[in-house]
Write a protein that holds these residues in place. Structure first.
Motif, PDB file in Angstrom:
ATOM      1  N   ILE A 255      41.201  43.026  80.771  1.00 19.31           N
ATOM      2  CA  ILE A 255      41.795  41.852  80.841  1.00 19.31           C
ATOM      3  C   ILE A 255      43.181  41.771  81.074  1.00 19.31           C
ATOM      4  CG2 ILE A 255      42.029  39.540  79.616  1.00 19.31           C
ATOM      5  CD1 ILE A 255      39.321  40.071  80.410  1.00 19.31           C
ATOM      6  N   LEU A 256      43.645  40.897  81.961  1.00 21.25           N
ATOM      7  CA  LEU A 256      45.323  40.777  82.030  1.00 21.25           C
ATOM      8  C   LEU A 256      45.742  39.860  81.184  1.00 21.25           C
ATOM      9  CD1 LEU A 256      47.879  41.032  83.585  1.00 21.25           C
ATOM     10  CD2 LEU A 256      47.514  39.621  85.229  1.00 21.25           C
ATOM     11  N   GLN A 257      46.363  40.017  80.080  1.00 18.98           N
ATOM     12  CA  GLN A 257      46.919  38.936  79.149  1.00 18.98           C
ATOM     13  C   GLN A 257      48.048  38.387  79.893  1.00 18.98           C
ATOM     14  OE1 GLN A 257      46.974  40.641  75.261  1.00 18.98           O
ATOM     15  NE2 GLN A 257      45.523  39.424  74.704  1.00 18.98           N
ATOM     16  N   ASP A 258      48.219  37.256  80.689  1.00 17.80           N
ATOM     17  CA  ASP A 258      49.345  36.836  81.175  1.00 17.80           C
ATOM     18  C   ASP A 258      50.369  35.908  80.640  1.00 17.80           C
ATOM     19  OD1 ASP A 258      48.265  33.524  82.275  1.00 17.80           O
ATOM     20  OD2 ASP A 258      46.713  35.224  81.715  1.00 17.80           O
ATOM     21  N   ASP A 259      50.531  36.589  79.338  1.00 19.67           N
ATOM     22  CA  ASP A 259      51.702  36.058  78.575  1.00 19.67           C
ATOM     23  C   ASP A 259      52.889  36.020  79.239  1.00 19.67           C
ATOM     24  OD1 ASP A 259      53.946  36.554  76.500  1.00 19.67           O
ATOM     25  OD2 ASP A 259      52.251  35.507  75.353  1.00 19.67           O
ATOM     26  N   ASN A 260      53.805  34.851  79.113  1.00 17.07           N
ATOM     27  CA  ASN A 260      55.041  34.937  79.882  1.00 17.07           C
ATOM     28  C   ASN A 260      56.366  35.857  79.346  1.00 17.07           C
ATOM     29  OD1 ASN A 260      54.498  32.680  81.562  1.00 17.07           O
ATOM     30  ND2 ASN A 260      54.940  31.147  79.926  1.00 17.07           N
ATOM     31  N   GLN A 261      55.970  36.217  78.249  1.00 14.76           N
ATOM     32  CA  GLN A 261      56.985  37.388  77.777  1.00 14.76           C
ATOM     33  C   GLN A 261      56.557  38.731  77.355  1.00 14.76           C
ATOM     34  OE1 GLN A 261      58.215  35.251  73.730  1.00 14.76           O
ATOM     35  NE2 GLN A 261      59.922  34.253  75.084  1.00 14.76           N
ATOM     36  N   TYR A 262      55.113  38.951  77.265  1.00 13.70           N
ATOM     37  CA  TYR A 262      54.941  40.075  76.939  1.00 13.70           C
ATOM     38  C   TYR A 262      53.459  40.173  77.623  1.00 13.70           C
ATOM     39  CZ  TYR A 262      58.356  39.754  73.365  1.00 13.70           C
ATOM     40  OH  TYR A 262      59.351  39.585  72.592  1.00 13.70           O
ATOM     41  N   PRO A 263      53.220  40.120  78.882  1.00 11.59           N
ATOM     42  CA  PRO A 263      51.979  40.555  79.581  1.00 11.59           C
ATOM     43  C   PRO A 263      51.448  41.894  79.289  1.00 11.59           C
ATOM     44  CG  PRO A 263      53.674  40.538  81.156  1.00 11.59           C
ATOM     45  CD  PRO A 263      54.253  40.150  80.001  1.00 11.59           C
ATOM     46  N   ALA A 264      50.271  42.042  79.177  1.00  5.87           N
ATOM     47  CA  ALA A 264      49.589  43.250  78.811  1.00  5.87           C
ATOM     48  C   ALA A 264      48.179  43.490  79.327  1.00  5.87           C
ATOM     49  CB  ALA A 264      49.898  43.576  77.514  1.00  5.87           C
ATOM     50  N   ILE A 265      47.866  44.897  79.524  1.00  3.12           N
ATOM     51  CA  ILE A 265      46.419  45.255  80.086  1.00  3.12           C
ATOM     52  C   ILE A 265      45.438  45.525  78.746  1.00  3.12           C
ATOM     53  CG2 ILE A 265      44.964  46.829  81.297  1.00  3.12           C
ATOM     54  CD1 ILE A 265      46.299  44.718  83.078  1.00  3.12           C
ATOM     55  N   VAL A 266      44.518  44.688  78.640  1.00  3.87           N
ATOM     56  CA  VAL A 266      43.864  45.062  77.403  1.00  3.87           C
ATOM     57  C   VAL A 266      42.308  45.198  77.660  1.00  3.87           C
ATOM     58  CG1 VAL A 266      42.985  43.926  75.142  1.00  3.87           C
ATOM     59  CG2 VAL A 266      45.278  43.535  76.198  1.00  3.87           C
ATOM     60  N   PRO A 267      41.597  46.310  77.172  1.00  2.88           N
ATOM     61  CA  PRO A 267      40.315  46.377  77.572  1.00  2.88           C
ATOM     62  C   PRO A 267      39.555  45.458  77.189  1.00  2.88           C
ATOM     63  CG  PRO A 267      41.282  48.501  76.533  1.00  2.88           C
ATOM     64  CD  PRO A 267      42.156  47.382  76.438  1.00  2.88           C
ATOM     65  N   LEU A 268      38.255  44.836  77.851  1.00  2.00           N
ATOM     66  CA  LEU A 268      37.655  43.926  77.590  1.00  2.00           C
ATOM     67  C   LEU A 268      36.648  44.108  76.118  1.00  2.00           C
ATOM     68  CD1 LEU A 268      36.345  41.187  78.402  1.00  2.00           C
ATOM     69  CD2 LEU A 268      34.635  42.477  79.600  1.00  2.00           C
ATOM     70  N   GLY A 269      36.831  43.327  75.305  1.00  2.00           N
ATOM     71  CA  GLY A 269      36.268  43.172  74.129  1.00  2.00           C
ATOM     72  C   GLY A 269      36.967  43.741  72.906  1.00  2.00           C
ATOM     73  N   ARG A 270      38.291  44.127  73.291  1.00  2.00           N
ATOM     74  CA  ARG A 270      39.505  44.549  72.112  1.00  2.00           C
ATOM     75  C   ARG A 270      40.640  43.661  72.205  1.00  2.00           C
ATOM     76  NH1 ARG A 270      39.459  51.138  73.387  1.00  2.00           N
ATOM     77  NH2 ARG A 270      37.285  51.414  73.559  1.00  2.00           N
ATOM     78  N   ILE A 271      40.384  42.162  72.254  1.00  2.00           N
ATOM     79  CA  ILE A 271      41.348  41.497  72.347  1.00  2.00           C
ATOM     80  C   ILE A 271      41.606  40.893  70.986  1.00  2.00           C
ATOM     81  CG2 ILE A 271      42.303  39.168  73.325  1.00  2.00           C
ATOM     82  CD1 ILE A 271      40.844  39.991  75.845  1.00  2.00           C
TER      83      ILE A 271
END
Length: 399
Positions: A383-399
């Protein structure tokens, strides 16, 4: 005609014509050289003014060649505009007005902003039988695409009476494409395996490289008829099957969902985080290009002359990157989004089973049937967490 004309001051010129005619008539009853001179002068000036206003644009050409100018946010360019006056009539008192989308601003040129448009006005002078190029300095301020929406030229009568407003009628093909500013995404190391450049041998892979046979083995009933090695079978007097090298790759699939969750209408609901998604995907596409990784893109926003779901087939290199940036520049909140299920169904039919799948925008959970199938296929989902300040790549199911 190329120019739509709106003439101002014809009534004034006609009035001057009438006054000149009256003075000439009076000169027959009362001989006066002043009446003759003044009447003739007013007639000549008024008729020449009317002729000028009616015909100054007859052979005025605005160069309208198809051209796409690409730039990034913050970049400065000179937008060239070429005009040719093939008539002998000059343009002395011209004012040029250009209208664009408000994704650019002028540099050293006065401009006004109104709603979503920006207008530029500046004087223009063209001699008869002359071609000039007007240079409009611009700076890109926001992601997007704009063509020149309006070209208007107001020409004042050099005799002083009246003016003509010319509006260019044809569709203007020149456009500016402003790419999004890439925003760094953290934890991208999760996407990049140790062997990240192209295809590589992997005994556990599901995929075989049919152009790379490495030997033969005894035939079993589940083998395809096409896989039989006939020469080896003739030598051994027993059916032999070709053995191919198993290959794996590190290509990526971007699934970009721009539909706001729980949106009931097909034409509405583009996500509020559109700008951050575009900037984050631009960064990831640049990263893939730098590492030589192939990628494909699925997008549930109808593009011009495209199906309901846009698909950029797998590719790599700067050309592929350019295609992605073009698409990211063109997406906007006025487009028609498609439901997530329709997007994922299309992905299931068209995707090339990249080992890495990156979801961008609102995403489904692991229990979704299409997601479950991807996991069953051995694909790694992020999942691409498209946070304006701290975007990150997170494995699906571990958010």
């Amino acid at each position: 005609m190329a120019w739509r004309k709106e003439i101002q001051g014809l009534e004034s010129n006609n009035a001057v014509t009438a006054v000149g005619a009256i003075l000439l008539l009076l000169s027959f009853y009362k001989t006066s050289y002043w009446f003759i001179f003044l009447g003739a002068f007013l007639l000549v000036i008024s008729r020449m003014s009317i002729y000028y206003l009616n015909h100054v644009a007859d052979h005025l050409i605005f160069e309208n060649e198809k051209e796409s100018i690409r730039l990034s946010v913050g970049e400065e360019i000179i937008l060239p505009l070429k005009f040719s006056q093939f008539s002998w009539l000059p343009i002395f008192q011209g004012t040029l007005k250009i209208k664009l989308e408000a994704i650019v601003e002028g540099l050293g040129v006065p401009f006004t902003s109104h709603e979503n448009n920006v207008e530029f006005k500046f004087p223009i002078f063209v001699k008869g039988q002359e071609t000039i190029q007007v240079s409009l300095p611009l700076k890109a301020t926001a992601r997007g695409v704009t063509r020149i929406k309006t070209v208007e030229l107001t020409v004042g009568n050099f005799f002083g009476l009246g003016s003509v407003q010319l509006k260019y009628n044809p569709f203007i093909h020149k456009e500016l494409i402003v790419y999004p500013s890439p925003t760094m995404v953290s934890q991208t190391d999760r996407l990049v395996a140790a062997r990240s450049n192209g295809d590589y041998s992997s005994p556990s892979s599901m995929f075989e490289q049919f152009l790379a046979p490495i030997g033969t083995r005894d035939y079993i009933y589940t083998d395809s008829f096409k896989q039989i090695h006939w020469k080896a079978s003739a030598k051994t007097q027993a059916l032999q099957t070709k053995v191919f090298e198993r290959m794996a790759d590190n290509s990526w699939t971007f699934i970009i969902n721009l539909r706001e969750a729980n949106t009931p209408h097909i034409h509405l609901g583009v996500v509020e985080s559109l700008e951050s998604i575009a900037s984050n995907v631009a960064y990831l596409a640049q990263l893939a290009t730098q590492r030589g990784i192939e990628f494909e893109v699925f997008l549930n926003l109808r593009m011009v002359n495209q199906s309901a779901v846009y698909h950029l087939p797998k590719g790599c290199g700067t050309r592929q990157l350019g295609k992605v940036l073009d698409i990211l520049a063109r997406v906007n909140k006025k487009g028609n989004t498609q439901p997530l299920n329709k997007l994922l169904h299309y992905v299931e039919k068209k995707q090339q089973n990249s080992p890495v799948v990156i979801f961008c925008g609102p995403f489904p959970d692991e229990k979704h049937k299409y997601i479950a199938q991807m996991l069953k296929n051995g694909q790694r989902l992020f999942i691409l967490q498209d946070d304006n300040q701290y975007p990150a790549i997170v494995p699906l199911g571990r958010i």
